[in-house]
Write an enzyme that holds these catalytic residues in place. Structure first.
Site, PDB file in Angstrom:
ATOM      1  CE1 TYR A  94      -4.161  -1.691   0.190  1.00 49.91           C
ATOM      2  CE2 TYR A  94      -3.180  -2.935   1.977  1.00 49.91           C
ATOM      3  CZ  TYR A  94      -4.196  -2.760   1.059  1.00 49.91           C
ATOM      4  OH  TYR A  94      -5.239  -3.651   1.002  1.00 49.91           O
ATOM      5  CE1 TYR A 471      -8.842  -3.735   2.240  1.00 48.93           C
ATOM      6  CE2 TYR A 471      -9.238  -2.574   4.291  1.00 48.93           C
ATOM      7  CZ  TYR A 471      -8.492  -3.473   3.544  1.00 48.93           C
ATOM      8  OH  TYR A 471      -7.406  -4.101   4.117  1.00 48.93           O
ATOM      9  NE  ARG A 472      -4.763  -0.616   4.250  1.00 53.35           N
ATOM     10  CZ  ARG A 472      -4.257  -1.565   5.022  1.00 53.35           C
ATOM     11  NH1 ARG A 472      -4.936  -2.670   5.231  1.00 53.35           N
ATOM     12  NH2 ARG A 472      -3.087  -1.423   5.589  1.00 53.35           N
TER      13      ARG A 472
HETATM   14  C1  LIG Z   1       1.979 -10.633   2.879  1.00 53.18           C
HETATM   15  C2  LIG Z   1       1.149  -9.476   3.382  1.00 53.18           C
HETATM   16  C3  LIG Z   1      -0.044  -9.746   4.016  1.00 53.18           C
HETATM   17  C4  LIG Z   1      -0.828  -8.678   4.478  1.00 53.18           C
HETATM   18  N1  LIG Z   1      -1.967  -8.970   5.160  1.00 53.18           N
HETATM   19  C5  LIG Z   1      -2.717  -7.976   5.682  1.00 53.18           C
HETATM   20  C6  LIG Z   1      -3.874  -8.278   6.458  1.00 53.18           C
HETATM   21  O1  LIG Z   1      -4.153  -9.432   6.761  1.00 53.18           O
HETATM   22  N2  LIG Z   1      -4.626  -7.242   6.904  1.00 53.18           N
HETATM   23  C7  LIG Z   1      -4.282  -5.945   6.666  1.00 53.18           C
HETATM   24  O2  LIG Z   1      -4.978  -5.044   7.136  1.00 53.18           O
HETATM   25  N3  LIG Z   1      -3.176  -5.640   5.969  1.00 53.18           N
HETATM   26  C8  LIG Z   1      -2.382  -6.610   5.475  1.00 53.18           C
HETATM   27  N4  LIG Z   1      -1.227  -6.289   4.785  1.00 53.18           N
HETATM   28  C9  LIG Z   1      -0.935  -4.868   4.509  1.00 53.18           C
HETATM   29  C10 LIG Z   1      -0.062  -4.161   5.595  1.00 53.18           C
HETATM   30  O3  LIG Z   1       1.189  -4.782   5.674  1.00 53.18           O
HETATM   31  C11 LIG Z   1      -0.735  -4.128   6.983  1.00 53.18           C
HETATM   32  O4  LIG Z   1      -1.984  -3.494   6.917  1.00 53.18           O
HETATM   33  C12 LIG Z   1       0.109  -3.392   8.051  1.00 53.18           C
HETATM   34  O5  LIG Z   1      -0.504  -3.548   9.311  1.00 53.18           O
HETATM   35  C13 LIG Z   1       0.238  -1.872   7.779  1.00 53.18           C
HETATM   36  O6  LIG Z   1       1.455  -1.438   8.274  1.00 53.18           O
HETATM   37  P1  LIG Z   1       1.632  -0.767   9.716  1.00 53.18           P
HETATM   38  O7  LIG Z   1       0.728  -1.491  10.662  1.00 53.18           O
HETATM   39  O8  LIG Z   1       3.087  -0.768   9.991  1.00 53.18           O
HETATM   40  O9  LIG Z   1       1.056   0.693   9.488  1.00 53.18           O
HETATM   41  P2  LIG Z   1       1.875   2.003   9.056  1.00 53.18           P
HETATM   42  O10 LIG Z   1       2.630   1.713   7.816  1.00 53.18           O
HETATM   43  O11 LIG Z   1       2.620   2.539  10.192  1.00 53.18           O
HETATM   44  O12 LIG Z   1       0.664   2.999   8.774  1.00 53.18           O
HETATM   45  C14 LIG Z   1      -0.171   2.885   7.667  1.00 53.18           C
HETATM   46  C15 LIG Z   1      -0.572   4.275   7.182  1.00 53.18           C
HETATM   47  O13 LIG Z   1      -1.438   4.865   8.155  1.00 53.18           O
HETATM   48  C16 LIG Z   1      -1.136   6.251   8.327  1.00 53.18           C
HETATM   49  N5  LIG Z   1      -0.616   6.439   9.700  1.00 53.18           N
HETATM   50  C17 LIG Z   1       0.140   5.543  10.375  1.00 53.18           C
HETATM   51  N6  LIG Z   1       0.376   5.969  11.608  1.00 53.18           N
HETATM   52  C18 LIG Z   1      -0.219   7.164  11.731  1.00 53.18           C
HETATM   53  C19 LIG Z   1      -0.356   8.064  12.808  1.00 53.18           C
HETATM   54  N7  LIG Z   1       0.167   7.778  14.000  1.00 53.18           N
HETATM   55  N8  LIG Z   1      -1.064   9.196  12.612  1.00 53.18           N
HETATM   56  C20 LIG Z   1      -1.643   9.448  11.413  1.00 53.18           C
HETATM   57  N9  LIG Z   1      -1.555   8.614  10.352  1.00 53.18           N
HETATM   58  C21 LIG Z   1      -0.854   7.475  10.510  1.00 53.18           C
HETATM   59  C22 LIG Z   1      -0.094   6.590   7.281  1.00 53.18           C
HETATM   60  O14 LIG Z   1      -0.742   7.042   6.122  1.00 53.18           O
HETATM   61  C23 LIG Z   1       0.583   5.262   7.028  1.00 53.18           C
HETATM   62  O15 LIG Z   1       1.162   5.227   5.760  1.00 53.18           O
HETATM   63  C24 LIG Z   1      -0.412  -7.328   4.288  1.00 53.18           C
HETATM   64  C25 LIG Z   1       0.794  -7.085   3.650  1.00 53.18           C
HETATM   65  C26 LIG Z   1       1.572  -8.153   3.210  1.00 53.18           C
HETATM   66  C27 LIG Z   1       2.861  -7.841   2.541  1.00 53.18           C
END
Ligand SMILES: Cc1cc2nc3c(=O)[nH]c(=O)nc-3n(C[C@H](O)[C@H](O)[C@H](O)COP(=O)(O)OP(=O)(O)OC[C@H]3O[C@@H](n4cnc5c(N)ncnc54)[C@H](O)[C@@H]3O)c2cc1C
Length: 515
Positions: A94, A471-472
Site C-alpha cells: 500500500y 476499501y483502501r
Molecule cells: C503478505 C502481506 C499480508 C498482508 N496482510 C494484511 C492483512 O491481513 N490485513 C491488513 O490489514 N493488511 C495486510 N497487509 C498490509 C499491511 O502490511 C498491513 O496493513 C500493516 O498492518 C500496515 O502497516 P503498519 O501497521 O506498519 O502501518 P503504518 O505503515 O505505520 O501505517 C499505515 C498508514 O497509516 C497512516 N498512519 C500511520 N500511523 C499514523 C499516525 N500515527 N497518525 C496518522 N496517520 C498514521 C499513514 O498514512 C501510514 O502510511 C499485508 C501485507 C503483506 C505484505
C-alpha cells in the site's frame, strides 16, 4: 557536487529546509533526524509499480513523545514542511514506509512504543504508535493475561495503530480493527492535543470502554486521512476463549465460490461463525508455499489447467474457506453440528479440522492468525513470482455468491489482459467481503512493472464502472480513487482539511485530500 538532499518538499527552498532541519535537530537530537541517502533507504522501498523516486522522502524525523510531535508540528507550520506520519511503517503493498509524494518528510513514530495500559478485566489496551503486535503479544503472554489480539497477516512486524488507522483487518472475531478500537489521542495540525470520545472529559476512566463520547463522533475522520497525528489508540482485546476449533472447507471448482459464500453468510451473520472468515483461492493457498515456475513458465497469466494441477498436487481446494469456533467446548459442539449440517445441505465442500491437517503448514498459519498469534508465513507469496512487486487491489463486495462470482470473472478478465495471476482471497465481514487481490509482479522487469501499473488502473476503473470501490488504496493511486468516490465527498474532505490544517502540513495527498 552531490545534492545536499535526496529531495526537497514541494514549494520549500533549500535554505528554508536547512533551517527546518536545524530546528528538527534541536528539538529531537541529531540522531533522530535523517537526511543522508543511506539513512533514508528504508523509507523508500516501495513495492508499487511506479518509480521509487516518485515517493522519495526529503528527510525522516523520529520524535519520542507527544511534546516532541507537537514541536515538530510547530516547525512544519513555520516552514510549510509537509510531514507523513507512520507508526510501524509496514504498509507493504500500500506504499510501505514511503511518503505519499516526493519530498515529504517521514515522521517515524516507532520510538513511541510504550504499552500504556492493559486492563485484563475490561479487556482493553492503550498503546502508542510504535508498539508492534509482537510487543503487545509478548506483554500479554509474559504476564499470563487471558487475552487474545487480532492482527493482520504481517502480525509481528506491524502494529495496531498504523493498521487500525488505515482500516486494516485481522482474522479473529475482532478482525474489523477500527470497529474494535476505542478512543484516540491526536496531535492536531495546530499543535493542540485532542482526545476523542470520553477522553476529552477530565478524570474520565471510560475512554477505552465507551466509544462515542458526546456530540459528533470524531474517530473516523482520523482514519485514512491527514487531519492529525495519532499518538495513542485504545483497543479492545478478546477474552481468551476456553476452547478454539479452526477448520477449513475445501471447494473443488472455481464456480463453487457461490456455494461457499451462500453457505457461509447466514452462519456469519448469526455469529455462529464469529470470526473474519477467509475464502482463499488456490493461487493464494499454493502461492504462499510454491513457486510459479514449478507450474508454469510460459507467457501470460497462469492457465487454469496449471492451477488445477497445483490443486491436485498439493491437495488443496480451488477455494479454501478458513473459519474458527470460539467458546466453551459445549458451545463449540452445538455450533459445529450446525456448520456440518449447512455444508452437507449445500451439497458442496469438504470440511477438515486440525485432526486431519494439524501438521499442514498453511492450515497452521491460518489457525495462528485466527487466534491472533504471530506468524509471517504469508510473505511466502513474494516467492511466487519473485522480484518484489506487490500492489493490493481490494474492492468491497456484498457477501453474496453471485457478487463474488461477478467480481472473480471481472478480475480474471482484466488480469488476463496483462499476463498477471489471480492471487486472491475474500475476507468476509458480517454483510460485506473484502475481495483482496495481490498484483504480484517482478519489479526488476520493466515490461511487467508497466503491465501491473496499467492493469491496476483498469481494475480500478472497470470495477468502479460496475459500482465496486476499494476499501483502501496505495499511495500511487490515491488521487484516482478519491476521484472515483465523487466530487461532493472530495469537497467535504477538503473543507475539513482546510479548517484543521490550513498550511497543509500533515500528509498532503493522503486519500486524495489536499488543502
Ligand atoms: C503478505 C502481506 C499480508 C498482508 N496482510 C494484511 C492483512 O491481513 N490485513 C491488513 O490489514 N493488511 C495486510 N497487509 C498490509 C499491511 O502490511 C498491513 O496493513 C500493516 O498492518 C500496515 O502497516 P503498519 O501497521 O506498519 O502501518 P503504518 O505503515 O505505520 O501505517 C499505515 C498508514 O497509516 C497512516 N498512519 C500511520 N500511523 C499514523 C499516525 N500515527 N497518525 C496518522 N496517520 C498514521 C499513514 O498514512 C501510514 O502510511 C499485508 C501485507 C503483506 C505484505
Amino acid at each position: 557536487m552531490a545534492a545536499k538532499y535526496v529531495a526537497l518538499p514541494n514549494g520549500v527552498s533549500e535554505r528554508e529546509f536547512d533551517a527546518a532541519i536545524a530546528e528538527f535537530r534541536a528539538a529531537l537530537g541529531d540522531d533522530n533526524v535523517f537526511v543522508e541517502q543511506d539513512r533514508l533507504v528504508s523509507y523508500n522501498k516501495i513495492m508499487l509499480p511506479v518509480p521509487d523516486a516518485e515517493h522519495a522522502p526529503s528527510a525522516a524525523i523520529s520524535p519520542n513523545s507527544v511534546e516532541q510531535v507537537q514541536a515538530c508540528v510547530a516547525i512544519c507550520n513555520k516552514y510549510r514542511v509537509p510531514v507523513w506520519p507512520i507508526s510501524t511503517g509496514k504498509n507493504l503493498g500500500y506504499g510501505s514506509a514511503a511518503p505519499g509524494n516526493r519530498g515529504q518528510v517521514v515522521m517515524d513514530l516507532r520510538r513511541m512504543n510504550r504499552i500504556l495500559e492493559v486492563d485484563a478485566d475490561l479487556c482493553t489496551a492503550l498503546v502508542e504508535p510504535g508498539v508492534t503486535y509482537q510487543q503487545l503479544y509478548d506483554y500479554i503472554h509474559e504476564r499470563k493475561l487471558p487475552l487474545w489480539l487480532s492482527c493482520p497477516a504481517p502480525s509481528a512486524i506491524a502494529g495496531p495503530v498504523g493498521n487500525t488507522i488505515d482500516r486494516g483487518v485481522g482474522y479473529t472475531p475482532y478482525g474489523e480493527h477500527f470497529l474494535f478500537s476505542c478512543g484516540m489521542e491526536v496531535v492536531l495540525p495546530n499543535g493542540e492535543v485532542l482526545r476523542t470520545g470520553m477522553g476529552s472529559l477530565p478524570n474520565s476512566n471510560t475512554w477505552q470502554v465507551f466509544k462515542w463520547g458526546f456530540g459528533p463522533y470524531l474517530d473516523g475522520i482520523f482514519t485514512q486521512s491527514n487531519y492529525g497525528i495519532v499518538t495513542k489508540l485504545g483497543l479492545w482485546l478478546m477474552p481468551a476463549p476456553p476452547a478454539f476449533k479452526p477448520f477449513v472447507i475445501r471447494y473443488a471448482e472455481e464456480a463453487d465460490i457461490v456455494a461457499a459464500v451462500e453457505t457461509l453468510r447466514p452462519l456469519r451473520m448469526a455469529n455462529i461463525i464469529p470470526n473474519a472468515v477467509v475464502i482463499s483461492h488456490a493461487l493464494w493457498e499454493g502461492g504462499a508455499v510454491a513457486k510459479r515456475s514449478d507450474y508454469y513458465k510460459g507467457p501470460g497469466s497462469i492457465p487454469d489447467e496449471a492451477v488445477q494441477r497445483m490443486v491436485h498436487d498439493r491437495n488443496i481446494g480451488m477455494w479454501n474457506l478458513y473459519a474458527g469456533l470460539y467458546g466453551s467446548p459445549e458451545q463449540i459442539e452445538v455450533n459445529w453440528k450446525i456448520i456440518q449440517g449447512a455444508v452437507k445441505a449445500s451439497g458442496k465442500g469438504e470440511i477438515l479440522t486440525a485432526e486431519q491437517l494439524g501438521h499442514d503448514h498453511v492450515f497452521k498459519y491460518r489457525a495462528d492468525l485466527m487466534q491472533g498469534k504471530m506468524n509471517l508465513s504469508e510473505f511466502g507469496l513474494y516467492n511466487w513470482r519473485g522480484g518484489g512487486g506487490s500492489a493490493w487491489f481490494a474492492p468491497v463486495s456484498q457477501a453474496r455468491g453471485g457478487e463474488a462470482q461477478k467480481q472473480l470473472a471481472l478480475a480474471k478478465t482484466i488480469l488476463g489482459r496483462h499476463g498477471l495471476d489471480y492471487v486472491a482471497e475474500f475476507i468476509v465481514g458480517w454483510r460485506d467481503m473484502h475481495h483482496v487481490i495481490d498484483l504480484l509482479f517482478d519489479r526488476t522487469d520493466a515490461a511487467q512493472t508497466e503491465a501491473a501499473k496499467v492493469c491496476f488502473q483498469e481494475l480500478l476503473h472497470e470495477f468502479a464502472a460496475q459500482g465496486y470501490g476499494v476499501y483502501r488504496a496505495n499511495t500511487a493511486v490515491q488521487e484516482d480513487v478519491a476521484n472515483l468516490y465523487g466530487s461532493v465527498k472530495r469537497d467535504v474532505n477538503q473543507k475539513i482539511k482546510r479548517a484543521l490544517d490550513p498550511n497543509g502540513i500533515i500528509a498532503p495527498g493522503k486519500s486524495g485530500i489536499w488543502v
